[in-house]
Motif scaffolding. Structure first.
Motif, PDB file in Angstrom:
ATOM      1  N   GLY A 101       0.817  -1.209   0.000  1.00 28.42           N
ATOM      2  CA  GLY A 101       0.000   0.000   0.000  1.00 28.42           C
ATOM      3  C   GLY A 101       0.848   1.255   0.000  1.00 28.42           C
ATOM      4  N   PRO A 149      -4.417   3.027   2.465  1.00 25.72           N
ATOM      5  CA  PRO A 149      -4.880   2.075   1.463  1.00 25.72           C
ATOM      6  C   PRO A 149      -3.824   0.989   1.220  1.00 25.72           C
ATOM      7  N   LYS A 150      -4.286  -0.271   1.230  1.00 27.64           N
ATOM      8  CA  LYS A 150      -3.388  -1.401   0.996  1.00 27.64           C
ATOM      9  C   LYS A 150      -4.208  -2.623   0.616  1.00 27.64           C
ATOM     10  N   ALA A 201       0.408  -1.636  -4.784  1.00 27.20           N
ATOM     11  CA  ALA A 201       0.175  -0.463  -3.938  1.00 27.20           C
ATOM     12  C   ALA A 201      -0.642   0.591  -4.693  1.00 27.20           C
ATOM     13  N   GLU A 254      -4.328  -0.831  -5.439  1.00 27.62           N
ATOM     14  CA  GLU A 254      -5.152  -0.815  -4.227  1.00 27.62           C
ATOM     15  C   GLU A 254      -5.552   0.611  -3.843  1.00 27.62           C
ATOM     16  N   THR A 255      -4.641   1.552  -4.023  1.00 28.59           N
ATOM     17  CA  THR A 255      -4.944   2.956  -3.716  1.00 28.59           C
ATOM     18  C   THR A 255      -6.046   3.464  -4.641  1.00 28.59           C
ATOM     19  N   GLU A 298      -9.358   1.577  -3.502  1.00 28.59           N
ATOM     20  CA  GLU A 298      -9.877   1.897  -2.168  1.00 28.59           C
ATOM     21  C   GLU A 298     -10.107   3.382  -1.924  1.00 28.59           C
ATOM     22  N   TYR A 317       4.844  -0.759   2.566  1.00 30.93           N
ATOM     23  CA  TYR A 317       4.320   0.583   2.283  1.00 30.93           C
ATOM     24  C   TYR A 317       5.375   1.436   1.596  1.00 30.93           C
TER      25      TYR A 317
END
Length: 148
Positions: A7, A43-44, A57, A60-61, A64, A95
């Motif tokens: 994320g 977000p992850k 990453a 997913e960002t 989400e 991250y």
């Protein structure tokens, strides 16, 4: 084998008074899950087959928080790996750090999350209940301060 997730820790800089330190105007984006304990995290999500960690990453960002890679600036020199158990199984979360290009960009949540907040470091640490996430946020802030 450990579950793997990736994320982005996303921050924005508010346009603040010239006298204040730049790092005082930094806020971090946290999303509140709509499942389980409704915890707050950046977000992850899990790595899909054929995807590299950084692609995950960014995907997913986007899923989400509704943020495109083009709306973010990836910050060189910061990457954090967290390891912790989830339901008795090991989990690894990686991250990266990214800055919003426009601090007024709208966040669009998926059904995975029920709320989001832009928070200063102290509040972000209160929202992020897990010690390793709190430590990571403080580390990120220190990293950003050292770049000033």
């Amino acid at each position: 084998m450990a579950v793997r997730a990736c994320g982005l820790i996303i921050y924005r800089r508010l346009q603040s008074a010239p006298s204040s330190k730049v790092t005082d105007g930094i806020e971090y984006l946290l999303l509140q899950t709509s499942y389980g304990t409704h915890h707050w995290t950046p977000p992850k999500g899990h790595v899909d087959p054929g995807e590299d960690d950084l692609q995950t990453a960014f995907r997913e960002t986007q899923e989400e928080a509704g943020l495109q890679a083009s709306q973010l600036t990836l910050i060189e020199g910061y990457k954090k790996e967290l390891h912790y158990p989830v339901r008795g199984k090991p989990k690894t979360v990686i991250y990266w750090l990214a800055e919003m290009k426009d601090c007024n960009t709208e966040i669009k949540l998926s059904e995975e999350h029920q709320a989001f907040q832009w928070l200063k470091l102290e509040d972000a640490c209160k929202f992020a209940q897990y010690e390793d996430m709190q430590a990571t946020l403080k580390e990120v802030h220190q990293f950003l301060c050292s770049k000033e």
